[in-house]
Design an enzyme around this catalytic site. Sequence first.
Site, PDB file in Angstrom:
ATOM      1  N   SER A 148       0.813  -1.220   0.000  1.00  0.00           N
ATOM      2  CA  SER A 148       0.000   0.000   0.000  1.00  0.00           C
ATOM      3  C   SER A 148       0.840   1.261   0.000  1.00  0.00           C
ATOM      4  O   SER A 148       0.459   2.264  -0.608  1.00  0.00           O
ATOM      5  CB  SER A 148      -0.943  -0.011   1.208  1.00  0.00           C
ATOM      6  N   HIS A 172       0.446   4.361   4.525  1.00  0.00           N
ATOM      7  CA  HIS A 172      -0.212   5.057   3.422  1.00  0.00           C
ATOM      8  C   HIS A 172       0.283   6.494   3.315  1.00  0.00           C
ATOM      9  O   HIS A 172       0.600   6.981   2.218  1.00  0.00           O
ATOM     10  CB  HIS A 172      -1.722   5.032   3.620  1.00  0.00           C
TER      11      HIS A 172
END
Length: 298
Positions: free
Chosen positions: A189, A235
């Site tokens: 991610s 993230h």
Amino acid sequence: MTSQPPGEPGTQAIPTCYRHPDREAHVRCQRCERPICPDCMRDASVGFQCPDCVAEGNRTVRQAQAVFGGRAVTTPRVTWALLAVNILAYFVQSVSDQVLRDFAMYPAAVAYGGEWWRLITGAFLHSPLGSGGFALTHILFNMWALYAIGPELERRLGSTRFLALYLLSALGGSVAVYLLSAGFVVGASGAIYGLFGALFVVGRRLGYDVRGVIWLVGINVVITFAVPGISWQGHLGGLVTGAVISAVLVHAPARSRSAVQWAGCAAALLVLVAAVLLLPPFAFNDAAQIPDVFGYRG
């Protein structure tokens, strides 16, 4: 004694190939006019050329380039290779739990065990089957995102620069996890969010409408904080790193583009490494505060 008139058979020696003297050569290179045999004949716009002239011509032909430097990309091989590595790693970790134990991003193992490789290897692993939550969705979403936006970015940036963007974004996500999280983290991610940031920067640089990218990033940010168990640190770190790296790649001056681009990537790498070496993990102060994940306590 009588001599044969010019033009009759036997009056002239048969030419031989300049590279293979034992072979007859009835064709001459259109560029240097040396005789060449069938094995040395290379198709040219008119007639044939010898291998040496073809090689010399290739050196003088300017290679097609991607928009922001590097060789032009027709097949996004780096994207396909990254997809393959992620999927292969997922199958391997499904067979052996030890893969997660040894290679997942785990701040304590980096801080107190010196296991620096986890900063990168953790970005190629994903939530295992049977772990609950969004286990299978985790790798499916990341690989779909890589498949959807990876080829376009690779064609714009060039394969090598795209690979640098991906790996540095993955590292940026892991560094953020190292500094701000105590638990173990897996997933691509951070790298994917780096590609989101790059897609925005590249779109702006080319004058495209980037509102769709803003919506994409916004929706994923909401999901990051709304769904439990998702590493917002990874993230955020990947998104910021990807945006910074892509800004360096697309805004480098044309005259010294490659030098500026690679210097910027090297500087970003040094900053990320320095952050791990010089800054303490803020999620815990000593080994006694480390969560007991996989039985590891430094």
